[in-house]
Design a protein around this motif. Structure first.
Motif, PDB file in Angstrom:
ATOM      1  N   ALA A  14      -4.722   6.155   1.716  1.00 46.78           N
ATOM      2  CA  ALA A  14      -4.139   5.128   2.584  1.00 46.78           C
ATOM      3  C   ALA A  14      -3.196   4.242   1.790  1.00 46.78           C
ATOM      4  CB  ALA A  14      -5.242   4.294   3.219  1.00 46.78           C
ATOM      5  N   PHE A  31     -13.434  -8.252  10.705  1.00 47.85           N
ATOM      6  CA  PHE A  31     -12.295  -8.855  10.031  1.00 47.85           C
ATOM      7  C   PHE A  31     -11.164  -9.113  11.017  1.00 47.85           C
ATOM      8  CE2 PHE A  31      -8.095  -8.184   8.211  1.00 47.85           C
ATOM      9  CZ  PHE A  31      -8.020  -9.384   7.536  1.00 47.85           C
ATOM     10  N   ASN A  62       9.202   2.659   2.059  1.00 44.25           N
ATOM     11  CA  ASN A  62      10.170   1.926   1.247  1.00 44.25           C
ATOM     12  C   ASN A  62      10.181   0.445   1.620  1.00 44.25           C
ATOM     13  OD1 ASN A  62      12.112   1.346  -0.579  1.00 44.25           O
ATOM     14  ND2 ASN A  62      13.811   1.970   0.727  1.00 44.25           N
ATOM     15  N   ARG A  63       9.045  -0.150   1.643  1.00 40.97           N
ATOM     16  CA  ARG A  63       8.949  -1.590   1.835  1.00 40.97           C
ATOM     17  C   ARG A  63       7.648  -2.037   1.203  1.00 40.97           C
ATOM     18  NH1 ARG A  63       8.203  -2.552   8.164  1.00 40.97           N
ATOM     19  NH2 ARG A  63       6.893  -4.215   7.430  1.00 40.97           N
ATOM     20  N   LYS A  64       7.556  -3.277   0.958  1.00 42.87           N
ATOM     21  CA  LYS A  64       6.362  -3.771   0.284  1.00 42.87           C
ATOM     22  C   LYS A  64       5.138  -3.508   1.166  1.00 42.87           C
ATOM     23  CE  LYS A  64       6.685  -6.572  -2.775  1.00 42.87           C
ATOM     24  NZ  LYS A  64       7.130  -7.699  -3.556  1.00 42.87           N
ATOM     25  N   ALA A  65       4.104  -3.043   0.552  1.00 41.98           N
ATOM     26  CA  ALA A  65       2.906  -2.735   1.326  1.00 41.98           C
ATOM     27  C   ALA A  65       2.165  -4.015   1.697  1.00 41.98           C
ATOM     28  CB  ALA A  65       2.000  -1.838   0.504  1.00 41.98           C
ATOM     29  N   PHE A  66       2.018  -4.239   2.953  1.00 41.90           N
ATOM     30  CA  PHE A  66       1.261  -5.395   3.404  1.00 41.90           C
ATOM     31  C   PHE A  66      -0.102  -4.938   3.820  1.00 41.90           C
ATOM     32  CE2 PHE A  66       5.556  -6.720   3.830  1.00 41.90           C
ATOM     33  CZ  PHE A  66       5.503  -7.986   3.319  1.00 41.90           C
ATOM     34  N   THR A  67      -1.076  -5.496   3.240  1.00 40.58           N
ATOM     35  CA  THR A  67      -2.423  -5.074   3.554  1.00 40.58           C
ATOM     36  C   THR A  67      -3.288  -6.302   3.753  1.00 40.58           C
ATOM     37  OG1 THR A  67      -2.043  -3.266   2.047  1.00 40.58           O
ATOM     38  CG2 THR A  67      -4.285  -3.601   2.785  1.00 40.58           C
ATOM     39  N   HIS A  68      -3.888  -6.373   4.903  1.00 40.49           N
ATOM     40  CA  HIS A  68      -4.845  -7.449   5.072  1.00 40.49           C
ATOM     41  C   HIS A  68      -6.111  -7.116   4.316  1.00 40.49           C
ATOM     42  CE1 HIS A  68      -2.463  -9.001   8.419  1.00 40.49           C
ATOM     43  NE2 HIS A  68      -3.003 -10.121   8.021  1.00 40.49           N
ATOM     44  N   VAL A  69      -6.592  -8.060   3.620  1.00 42.66           N
ATOM     45  CA  VAL A  69      -7.783  -7.823   2.837  1.00 42.66           C
ATOM     46  C   VAL A  69      -8.968  -8.486   3.523  1.00 42.66           C
ATOM     47  CG1 VAL A  69      -8.874  -8.184   0.612  1.00 42.66           C
ATOM     48  CG2 VAL A  69      -6.438  -7.684   0.743  1.00 42.66           C
ATOM     49  N   GLU A  88       1.853  -3.444  -6.679  1.00 44.96           N
ATOM     50  CA  GLU A  88       2.588  -4.671  -6.377  1.00 44.96           C
ATOM     51  C   GLU A  88       1.657  -5.647  -5.676  1.00 44.96           C
ATOM     52  OE1 GLU A  88       6.969  -4.686  -5.069  1.00 44.96           O
ATOM     53  OE2 GLU A  88       6.175  -2.775  -4.391  1.00 44.96           O
ATOM     54  N   GLN A 117       0.233  -7.773  -2.898  1.00 47.70           N
ATOM     55  CA  GLN A 117       0.255  -7.565  -1.460  1.00 47.70           C
ATOM     56  C   GLN A 117      -0.251  -8.817  -0.770  1.00 47.70           C
ATOM     57  OE1 GLN A 117      -2.402  -4.307  -1.086  1.00 47.70           O
ATOM     58  NE2 GLN A 117      -1.050  -2.869  -2.137  1.00 47.70           N
ATOM     59  N   ILE A 118       0.204  -9.021   0.438  1.00 45.17           N
ATOM     60  CA  ILE A 118      -0.268 -10.182   1.175  1.00 45.17           C
ATOM     61  C   ILE A 118      -1.685  -9.931   1.673  1.00 45.17           C
ATOM     62  CG2 ILE A 118       0.014 -11.495   3.299  1.00 45.17           C
ATOM     63  CD1 ILE A 118       2.943 -11.487   2.837  1.00 45.17           C
ATOM     64  N   GLY A 119      -2.568 -10.853   1.352  1.00 45.41           N
ATOM     65  CA  GLY A 119      -3.954 -10.705   1.752  1.00 45.41           C
ATOM     66  C   GLY A 119      -4.260 -11.400   3.063  1.00 45.41           C
ATOM     67  N   PRO A 147      -4.228   0.460   7.319  1.00 46.82           N
ATOM     68  CA  PRO A 147      -5.578   0.573   6.769  1.00 46.82           C
ATOM     69  C   PRO A 147      -5.925  -0.640   5.909  1.00 46.82           C
ATOM     70  CG  PRO A 147      -4.229   2.476   6.196  1.00 46.82           C
ATOM     71  CD  PRO A 147      -3.320   1.460   6.756  1.00 46.82           C
ATOM     72  N   LEU A 148      -7.173  -0.876   5.801  1.00 47.55           N
ATOM     73  CA  LEU A 148      -7.626  -1.993   4.974  1.00 47.55           C
ATOM     74  C   LEU A 148      -7.925  -1.516   3.567  1.00 47.55           C
ATOM     75  CD1 LEU A 148     -10.110  -3.637   7.438  1.00 47.55           C
ATOM     76  CD2 LEU A 148      -7.774  -4.333   6.929  1.00 47.55           C
ATOM     77  N   VAL A 149      -7.743  -2.400   2.656  1.00 45.97           N
ATOM     78  CA  VAL A 149      -8.151  -2.121   1.283  1.00 45.97           C
ATOM     79  C   VAL A 149      -9.408  -2.935   1.027  1.00 45.97           C
ATOM     80  CG1 VAL A 149      -7.540  -2.387  -1.134  1.00 45.97           C
ATOM     81  CG2 VAL A 149      -5.797  -1.720   0.523  1.00 45.97           C
ATOM     82  N   LEU A 155       0.853   3.741   2.104  1.00 45.84           N
ATOM     83  CA  LEU A 155       1.427   2.405   2.287  1.00 45.84           C
ATOM     84  C   LEU A 155       2.518   2.125   1.268  1.00 45.84           C
ATOM     85  CD1 LEU A 155      -1.529   0.039   3.023  1.00 45.84           C
ATOM     86  CD2 LEU A 155       0.654   0.080   4.218  1.00 45.84           C
ATOM     87  N   ILE A 156       2.182   2.405   0.018  1.00 46.31           N
ATOM     88  CA  ILE A 156       3.136   2.137  -1.054  1.00 46.31           C
ATOM     89  C   ILE A 156       4.341   3.063  -0.884  1.00 46.31           C
ATOM     90  CG2 ILE A 156       3.453   2.007  -3.579  1.00 46.31           C
ATOM     91  CD1 ILE A 156       1.356   0.065  -2.432  1.00 46.31           C
ATOM     92  N   MET A 160      -3.620   4.496 -10.886  1.00 42.27           N
ATOM     93  CA  MET A 160      -3.747   3.658  -9.681  1.00 42.27           C
ATOM     94  C   MET A 160      -5.139   3.831  -9.097  1.00 42.27           C
ATOM     95  SD  MET A 160      -1.095   3.443  -6.547  1.00 42.27           S
ATOM     96  CE  MET A 160      -1.378   5.042  -5.851  1.00 42.27           C
ATOM     97  N   ASN A 202      16.325  -3.171   1.628  1.00 42.63           N
ATOM     98  CA  ASN A 202      15.439  -2.616   2.651  1.00 42.63           C
ATOM     99  C   ASN A 202      13.961  -2.956   2.428  1.00 42.63           C
ATOM    100  OD1 ASN A 202      15.389  -1.304   5.088  1.00 42.63           O
ATOM    101  ND2 ASN A 202      14.901   0.687   4.186  1.00 42.63           N
ATOM    102  N   LYS A 203      13.742  -4.097   1.832  1.00 44.59           N
ATOM    103  CA  LYS A 203      12.367  -4.568   1.640  1.00 44.59           C
ATOM    104  C   LYS A 203      12.128  -5.807   2.497  1.00 44.59           C
ATOM    105  CE  LYS A 203      10.711  -2.928  -2.719  1.00 44.59           C
ATOM    106  NZ  LYS A 203       9.770  -3.396  -3.739  1.00 44.59           N
TER     107      LYS A 203
END
Lengths: 303, 259
Positions: free
Chosen positions: B18, A6, B26-33, A291, A293-295, A23-25, B22-23, B1, A264-265
């Motif tokens: 993990a 990936f 205190n910021r939006k969790a960015f996770t590459h899928v 929430e 999340q960006i993929g 980490p990856l989801v 991430l969550i 969850m 702070n986001k």
């Protein structure tokens, strides 16, 4: 595809080095996924740039963009296709047809919404209103007061899209027209503080209208050396906007510019350059109660 | 969850932790899928869409016709040259007059660049398409206010370049004497102004083609006029078969006057 593959596949499309260590989801079935596709400043570039040895020769073109969009839609269940303004002006197509073909093509490509750029006033408010019947998508802006103009009832401050259970609020902001566009052309359109207006609308979208994701279409411009309001200054002072899709400055951003907002986001800013040279794509994943999340994201060159 | 996965429970637990971590920030969790589809297009795309092609075709044909529309007439072929040329002079004069009429009556000087005019103006009919060839750029007319000292710098730059098109409503010469270049105006008042209002292109106002003097101007005002549109409008309004465009080399540039 495992993590290593990936990362290899992601390559330059990865959102910054720091992110690559997260980490990856692994994607399961209980998720909703949204692909946000976007353009800005396509400036009547209906055809690809001519093969004349110029910097952009062969790039862009509505036909290729439409084919790419169709391909993505074929693979993604939920998409939004958005434009950040300056659809008009730049080729004889605009000079001769006044923007009719631009709107017809965007309608055929099933654009979901657009905001207004300064050049969209180049034939005056009359010239814009005359072409609106050819657009099947709405124009979104919250900081131009158009009450005293014939644009009244043609511009909406926001629109909510429901995609697979996720509510996406889209708002729009425009640049100060004074100094950029002749007063004769923009008439009684009243420019209001885009940050204040965007925050008011975003607040409403978030709290009252329960949007999960808030996207701002902006024609303010990416960044300025002066203190002129830009996407960067907007992002810093916003509370609820998740993504700013920008325009005006013709900025090529391969990956999102991340700015910390007043809570702070992270706010992401993207822009595709101009002239339909790229199609922007940013994907969101939402897992159950989490929430969005960006993929991933990519800038696809229309070659 | 809960995060679903096709893998083992322990893997799920790791992922869950993990995700919580991430969550937790205190910021939006960015996770590459992990998803091959994301990057399928990230280099380029070349296929076209036949439906869209079909929609564009009649418009493209009509554009071709529009480009063949005659917008003006010329008495002769005009080719660009340095230090001055009929082409450069006629276009600088035309844009000056256009600027005075449409943008600001108080323009002192119009300065364009030799490189910006791409093809000769032919004898006889001038088509719209020819003007697009002459001025393919989306450059706009821009007003820059500069000081008297900067006007001398501008004159020197034009001299260094070997000549660039310019025009003024007062008769003007660019004279170079003992390596000093100056604009001299016939109207004496024009020679002693503190500031000069220069009509140029946004490209030169941005410091393009070495015109960095414009970057230090005291004021810049961009207009909405594309230079190309200004040329077309001027040709349509001011030329005809009976009254064709007729540029001349009138000696407005006098380089090395002491030779």
């Amino acid at each position: 595809m495992n993590r290593r593959n990936f990362i290899l596949a992601t390559g330059k499309a990865a959102i910054g080095a720091a992110i690559s260590t997260t980490p990856l989801v692994v994607v399961g079935k209980n998720r909703s996924r949204l692909s946000v596709l976007f353009t800005n400043d396509w400036h009547s570039r209906i055809d690809p740039f001519p093969m004349d040895g110029g910097k952009y020769q062969g790039l862009g073109g509505a036909s290729k963009r439409a084919a790419l969009i169709a391909k993505i839609r074929n693979q993604e269940k939920h998409t939004l296709l958005l434009d950040s303004g300056d659809i008009f002006q730049g080729t004889p197509y605009f000079n001769v047809f006044g923007g009719k073909l631009e709107f017809e093509l965007m309608s055929a490509m099933k654009y979901d919404a657009a905001t207004l750029g300064n050049h969209d006033f180049d034939n005056g408010i009359d010239g814009l209103v005359k072409q609106l019947p050819f657009a099947t998508f709405p124009f979104i802006n919250c900081n131009y007061n158009v009450e005293d103009t014939i644009l009244k009832d043609h511009i909406i401050p926001y629109k909510i899209f429901n995609k697979g259970g996720t509510r996406i609020g889209v708002l729009g902001v425009g640049i100060k027209l004074d100094g950029l566009v002749s007063k004769k052309l923009y008439g009684n359109v009243v420019y209001q503080d885009p940050i204040q207006k965007a925050n008011e609308v975003a607040e409403q979208l978030k709290t009252k209208l329960k949007c999960d994701l808030i996207i701002c279409l902006s024609h303010l411009g990416f960044d300025y050396k002066s203190d002129k309001v830009s996407d960067i200054t907007l992002a810093k002072q916003t509370s609820h906007i998740d993504l700013i899709l920008g325009g005006h400055t013709h900025t090529f951003l391969e990956t999102p510019k991340q700015v910390i907002n007043n809570r702070n986001k992270v706010v992401n800013i993207l822009q595709t350059g101009w002239a339909g040279i790229n199609l922007g794509k940013i994907d969101y994943e939402r897992h159950s109660n989490l929430e969005a999340q960006i993929g991933g994201n990519s800038m696809v060159k229309i070659n | 969850m809960i995060l679903y996965s096709n893998h083992t429970k322990s893997r799920n637990a790791v992922l869950l932790i993990a995700a919580i971590l991430l969550i937790g920030c205190n910021r939006k969790a960015f996770t590459h899928v992990s998803d091959a589809r994301l990057n399928q297009f990230d280099t380029s795309w070349t296929e076209t869409n036949s439906k869209i092609d079909k929609m564009i075709r009649p418009f493209r044909e009509q554009i071709k016709q529009e480009m063949n529309e005659v917008v003006g007439y010329s008495s002769k072929e005009m080719v660009k040259a340095r230090p001055e040329s009929a082409l450069g002079n006629v276009l600088a004069d035309m844009l000056l007059n256009f600027g005075i009429k449409e943008i600001d009556p108080e323009i002192d000087l119009c300065v364009m660049n030799y490189g910006g005019f791409r093809v000769p103006i032919p004898e006889g009919q001038i088509t719209r398409g020819k003007v697009f060839e002459l001025m393919p750029f989306e450059n706009t007319l821009t007003l820059v206010t500069i000081t008297q000292k900067q006007l001398a710098e501008l004159a020197d730059h034009i001299y260094q370049k070997g000549g660039e098109p310019f025009s003024s409503s007062s008769i003007v010469h660019l004279i170079t004497l003992d390596s000093t270049s100056l604009f001299t105006f016939y109207d004496d008042e024009m020679n002693s102004k503190e500031e000069y209002r220069i009509l140029t292109s946004n490209y030169l106002a941005d410091g393009g083609d070495g015109f960095s003097v414009f970057l230090n101007g005291t004021k810049r005002e961009d207009s909405r006029w594309l230079i190309r549109s200004a040329i077309i409008k001027s040709l349509q309004e001011n030329t005809s078969i009976e009254k064709p465009l007729n540029g001349t080399i009138d000696g407005r540039i006098i380089l090395d006057a002491n030779e």
